[in-house]
Design an enzyme around this catalytic site. Sequence first.
Site, mmCIF file in Angstrom:
data_model
loop_
_atom_site.group_PDB
_atom_site.id
_atom_site.type_symbol
_atom_site.label_atom_id
_atom_site.label_comp_id
_atom_site.label_asym_id
_atom_site.label_seq_id
_atom_site.Cartn_x
_atom_site.Cartn_y
_atom_site.Cartn_z
ATOM 1 N N HIS A 21 19.767 22.967 -8.194
ATOM 2 C CA HIS A 21 18.498 22.905 -8.368
ATOM 3 C C HIS A 21 18.336 24.034 -9.526
ATOM 4 C CE1 HIS A 21 18.060 22.026 -3.971
ATOM 5 N NE2 HIS A 21 17.695 21.144 -4.542
ATOM 6 N N CYS A 143 23.792 4.279 2.358
ATOM 7 C CA CYS A 143 23.173 4.507 1.066
ATOM 8 C C CYS A 143 24.170 4.916 -0.137
ATOM 9 C CB CYS A 143 22.274 5.731 1.289
ATOM 10 S SG CYS A 143 21.368 6.563 -0.313
ATOM 11 N N LYS A 297 23.478 19.446 1.315
ATOM 12 C CA LYS A 297 23.612 20.198 2.907
ATOM 13 C C LYS A 297 24.370 19.605 3.653
ATOM 14 C CE LYS A 297 19.373 20.088 5.116
ATOM 15 N NZ LYS A 297 17.983 20.660 5.614
HETATM 16 N N1 MSP Z 1 11.342 15.473 -4.876
HETATM 17 C C1 MSP Z 1 12.246 14.780 -5.422
HETATM 18 C C2 MSP Z 1 11.717 14.704 -7.020
HETATM 19 C C3 MSP Z 1 10.088 14.466 -7.204
HETATM 20 S S1 MSP Z 1 9.715 14.506 -8.810
HETATM 21 C C4 MSP Z 1 8.224 13.918 -8.864
HETATM 22 C C5 MSP Z 1 13.538 14.972 -5.450
HETATM 23 N N2 MSP Z 1 13.878 16.482 -5.041
HETATM 24 S S2 MSP Z 1 15.185 17.043 -5.018
HETATM 25 O O1 MSP Z 1 14.965 18.513 -4.750
HETATM 26 O O2 MSP Z 1 16.068 16.372 -4.293
HETATM 27 O O3 MSP Z 1 15.935 17.008 -6.419
HETATM 28 C C6 MSP Z 1 15.287 17.471 -7.594
HETATM 29 C C7 MSP Z 1 16.024 17.731 -8.581
HETATM 30 O O4 MSP Z 1 17.179 18.544 -8.546
HETATM 31 C C8 MSP Z 1 16.677 16.230 -8.955
HETATM 32 O O5 MSP Z 1 16.537 16.223 -10.606
HETATM 33 C C9 MSP Z 1 18.127 16.401 -8.928
HETATM 34 O O6 MSP Z 1 18.984 15.433 -9.691
HETATM 35 C C10 MSP Z 1 18.420 17.742 -8.969
HETATM 36 N N3 MSP Z 1 19.595 18.265 -8.284
HETATM 37 C C11 MSP Z 1 19.718 18.478 -6.950
HETATM 38 N N4 MSP Z 1 20.879 18.555 -6.698
HETATM 39 C C12 MSP Z 1 21.640 18.689 -7.927
HETATM 40 C C13 MSP Z 1 22.997 18.883 -8.498
HETATM 41 N N5 MSP Z 1 23.855 19.245 -7.615
HETATM 42 N N6 MSP Z 1 23.145 19.121 -9.871
HETATM 43 C C14 MSP Z 1 22.077 18.926 -10.543
HETATM 44 N N7 MSP Z 1 21.068 18.539 -10.269
HETATM 45 C C15 MSP Z 1 20.771 18.372 -9.015
HETATM 46 O O7 MSP Z 1 14.473 14.489 -5.869
#
Ligand code: MSP
Length: 505
Positions: A21, A143, A297
């Site tokens: 994130h 999935c 997680k």
């Molecule tokens: N809630 C939705 C997004 C809605 S936007 C209208 C969601 N949330 S998320 O928390 O799962 O992911 C948010 C962002 O964090 C995504 O762009 C996702 O690709 C990014 N990442 C989450 N884990 C990641 C990594 N390990 N590496 C890079 N980005 C990652 O999807």
Amino acid sequence: MSRFYLTTPIYYVNDVPHIGHAYTTVAADALARWHRLAGDEVFFLTGTDEHGLKVARSALEHSCSPQEWADITSGRFQEAWRLLNISNDDFIRTTESRHHLAVSSFLQRIYDNGHIYVGSYQGLYCVACEAYYSEDELVDGNCPDHGRPPEPMEEENYFFALSRFEKPLLDYYDSHPDAVRPATKRNEAVGFIRQGLRDISITRTSIDWGVPAPWDPSHVIYVWYDALVNYLTAIGFGTDEDRFTGWWPASHHLLGKDILRFHAVWWPAMCMAAGIDPPGQEIVHGWLLVGGEKMSKTRLNQIFPADLAADFGVDPFRYHLLRDNGLGPDGDFSYEGMVERYNADLANNLGNLVSRVATVVEKKCGGVGPAPDPSSALSEVAAACYRDTAEAWDRFAPNEALEATWQLIRATNAALEAAEPWKADPGPGVDAVMGDALEALRIVAVLASPAMPSVSEEVFRRIGLDTFPSDLALPGAVAWGGYPGGLPVLREPPLFPRRATPTPR
Ligand code: MSP
């Protein structure tokens, strides 16, 4: 002055912020800071996605109400972004009433335009993705993203007539070749659309944790359709039409590759259905992997930003994320990689230059920084460095921008090594060399400030400047000759003490 509206995805509150994130958010922050420096009017938005089954279940596991759980976890994201010096102009939470208003008014428009109808849906639902999958999209029955079997679900709900937008979307991508970057991701999006689009169910009756459908409050809006609207809520959609039209569609959405389909197919189609322009541009990045796997997680492989910031400092962590992971391909995070980058670019290059300059100015110039030579050879290097740095930031390539900025540090270190002012007698020769080095440092601090805002301020302070790089404006801020001379240069402990390279266990 042009307007630059930049968003991150809003993060699910079922999780706590990890460096995946942080990667998206730091990249967005650096881009926002660059555009402010370049004189654009910037609005930078991030936030949390708080509705849906995933969050409701997560709350239950923690024995609290969804709202309590959302409050706690959203707070953790806000805290993480404060720690990482994220300069967002707004933080949106989908449980806020301004967002409920925007979702209701946006979906009501689509309904009134005749693109929503009632039907019944039966399918395989992955709660972690909050999305239905067809059999052929599954990998060994699981999935494709989460490796878990989706759950069978059946509900009566409302459908969005996505299939009607196949042609308008293809036409849109034809006439807007840069709407999704990089081109490989644009092609992927166009590929999805060409395969044919099915209508999608956009409401749920199985849960009540969401925004009620305005035309039938016994349904709540499906979480993705609620979440995507955040990009409109924050700029006044449904509440402040003037503000909204001032910012939309000057939008740039930064997002990970896993959410491409929602952003590059559903979202522009929804906008078209509501009668507004599709988003300006989507910039898609890869994942930050750990040991070759996506952090999550369930995989127990999460690394937390606060731990690395405590260990290396906030700005070195930001630098490493940006320098080693271009926006596009997947990157692999490793502690060893971070130490290597820290030692090479920060301790040995930037840190060494700051220390050297301070030592020589103290010994040979009485601690007072001289002014640069207007016709110094370094002035051309600085001009090229600015040109290349700007060009890379403008094409959303922070790694290349930083590489370009570091060319000036390397050239300045090399100039000092060639001139060896530490061996010379004090006088105009030494003063010219040191004035040039101070001016190069000043320019580097300005150009590196989007990535390392606090370090840049610290460099300014150490070379006697009482302004902040972020208060300046390009291109004037990097014009050769800005260091006035006659300022106290402070000799202080190393900015980046060298790290021992960890030995493999
Ligand atoms: N809630 C939705 C997004 C809605 S936007 C209208 C969601 N949330 S998320 O928390 O799962 O992911 C948010 C962002 O964090 C995504 O762009 C996702 O690709 C990014 N990442 C989450 N884990 C990641 C990594 N390990 N590496 C890079 N980005 C990652 O999807």
